[in-house]
Design an enzyme around this catalytic site. Sequence first.
Site, PDB file in Angstrom:
ATOM      1  N   GLY A 127      40.879  59.678 -31.074  1.00 42.05           N
ATOM      2  CA  GLY A 127      39.552  60.020 -31.244  1.00 42.05           C
ATOM      3  C   GLY A 127      38.743  60.178 -30.097  1.00 42.05           C
TER       4      GLY A 127
ATOM      5  N   ASP B  93      41.563  44.201 -34.408  1.00 39.34           N
ATOM      6  CA  ASP B  93      41.711  44.664 -32.944  1.00 39.34           C
ATOM      7  C   ASP B  93      40.551  44.243 -32.080  1.00 39.34           C
ATOM      8  OD1 ASP B  93      42.610  46.075 -30.669  1.00 39.34           O
ATOM      9  OD2 ASP B  93      41.902  48.059 -31.191  1.00 39.34           O
TER      10      ASP B  93
ATOM     11  N   VAL C  32      34.092  60.239 -28.957  1.00 43.41           N
ATOM     12  CA  VAL C  32      32.888  60.118 -29.290  1.00 43.41           C
ATOM     13  C   VAL C  32      31.899  60.932 -28.557  1.00 43.41           C
ATOM     14  CG1 VAL C  32      30.948  58.262 -29.638  1.00 43.41           C
ATOM     15  CG2 VAL C  32      33.216  57.661 -30.016  1.00 43.41           C
TER      16      VAL C  32
ATOM     17  N   GLY D 135      39.434  58.112 -26.859  1.00 42.54           N
ATOM     18  CA  GLY D 135      40.688  57.406 -26.958  1.00 42.54           C
ATOM     19  C   GLY D 135      41.727  57.959 -27.222  1.00 42.54           C
ATOM     20  N   GLY D 136      42.682  57.117 -28.018  1.00 41.57           N
ATOM     21  CA  GLY D 136      44.167  57.589 -28.065  1.00 41.57           C
ATOM     22  C   GLY D 136      44.032  58.660 -29.313  1.00 41.57           C
TER      23      GLY D 136
ATOM     24  N   LYS E  65      31.565  60.726 -34.026  1.00 45.26           N
ATOM     25  CA  LYS E  65      33.113  60.559 -33.787  1.00 45.26           C
ATOM     26  C   LYS E  65      33.898  61.639 -34.298  1.00 45.26           C
ATOM     27  CE  LYS E  65      36.556  57.003 -33.353  1.00 45.26           C
ATOM     28  NZ  LYS E  65      36.832  55.556 -33.354  1.00 45.26           N
TER      29      LYS E  65
END
Length: 636
Positions: A60, A183, A62, A57-58, A77
């Site tokens: 982090g 979120d 996994v 993602g932005g 993560k």
Amino acid sequence: MTMGHNTAIPNPPLKDDELTVLRPDPSGNVSSQLPPAASRLTQFPVHLTILDMLDQGGIGRVHLAYDETIGRRVALKELRDEYTQPNASNAEVINTFIHEAKITGKLEHPGIIPVYELGHRNDGSPYYVMRYVKGETLEQSLKKCIASETQSAFARRLKLLDILIAVCDTLAYAHSKGVIHRDLKPANIISGGFGETIVLDWGLAQAVEDSDNTYFYREVLTHQRHTLSDLSTSEVMGTPAYMAPEQFNGSAGKTSDVYSLGVILFRILSGTLPYRGSLEDIQSQIESPAASPSPKSINPAAQVELVAICEKAMHKNPVERFADAGELALQLKAFREGRIVNIYAYSRQELLRRFLSQNKAMLVMLSLLMLTVLGGAGFSWYYAKQMEQAKAEAEDSLVILTAFGERSQQQARAIANSLSAASTRLFSDLNRLSSQIDAKNPDANQLLLSQLHSQYPKFESFTLRNASEISTIFSKDGDDNAQHVLRPIAQIENNRLVLIYRVPVQTNNQVDNYLEARMFPEQVLPDFLPLNTLSDTHRRNIWIMRKDGLIIYDESPEYIATNLFTDEINYRSASLQAFGRLMLIDEDSIGYYSLPEADKETYKIAAWDSITFSPEHSWKIVVSYTYMQKSASAKF
């Protein structure tokens, strides 16, 4: 962040309406001193072996990893390389990452992924290890529902309602801990292969109140400070298409999560989002004075109850939404189980349809009768009469439901007003008398008590009690024996419920005594009911329940002093238990329940109203009418 898919996705692109808004890197640069990503994978502890990358993602990524110590696959993560350097611009992101790991680990619920380990790599950057969930996100499930026929696609989406209810239950737990997600979106919800539903990505989670979990709240605050979840921040956080209006102003609460859940319901009902576009486009639409879009305008086939639930959850005013995810879950479960959805106003035609759908046995018998009659022309007259009678019975049932529903509401309100006025009057008389009490003149005090007793002859007693005695008395209330709130206190004496009205008696601004009025509810309360205790043609029942489920009064004495939710005598009806839980949500409304009586099942329409003594203490006045009885052995 999505994790645990069946296949590894090295860096899947996200559409604008799926992106989470976070603060960009102020420098816009990546450190030139970062080691290659491949070599960094060797910097984890020796018991963790990286197998693959699942998602990125932005801030982090996994990995799928293998825990050599336990011998199992796990999800690991870590931060992306550009955020691992310990400088001022990265400090808040690193703190947020650690906060995410800790708050996820603290929230222990089947719908929240368990965290196994929080540690640091050899270079000092943080990572955490969690359960590996192999499944499909709700976003993927929604996209799979696309079909050539609109109704077919809707039917497939509607099957996802169970997933949304499970998410509401998970968020209800988090809200009970004072934690909000901020979120929620389909990409952050994953369903496993064995029916489990997991809410992911608690990176923006925020503890907003202690909710009677003071130790938990203080613990979260220690690692919530100096993160993107810091209560002092006013930055816009979340995914624009799912954000509540107040989140665009940098604030959020439990009702913000409710709004996001409402948007997910909107997608299930309509197949699309209520607002689309850039952050600025969505903000412009959501800040307009117009009401939130209704899924009914896109999909006229959407069930009216679900539309009403969605519209309430997505109301632009937070006060008009459900107070938390638990209230939303109750309404969704009522729809799923075929019960009345309290927030929707049913028409007479809709009540008739519900009545007929819940009496399918009668319709089956009528259908069989029709087939039998049609076999012989000589029975045509009899058949016509039977059909006419069945139609009349259905119409009569609708009239009964509507009429007695309205009547029970009016009577519950009248009883509540009468009892409230009587309680106010009694407390006023007690306070007036307490001001005349003279501790040095017991004879005069006794005369005053006798005079007051003569005004309330059915009360058991009026007495003066020493303040030192009060704290030692066992009370069904469990607290507030000193009567800090003017409300009736329930006590058990010789297996019988006693209601006590108590006010303090002060001498030189010191409470030395209490003035008490004691009564048995079954002897006194009927006198305050502003109507005949006997109904006209249909059996009526009046009962009073305290907010915690204690039955204060019932025209059937064996239920007095029992608890609707905890005593076995009340377990005989699941629908009555559900009706009781509904009463905890609204101050007044109408519903249905059934009771087994001898060899019959008795169906009741019931309405309630409330007497509020304080925000924590209230009574529910219930008036029910029997509208139908069936043999308990009937098969449906």
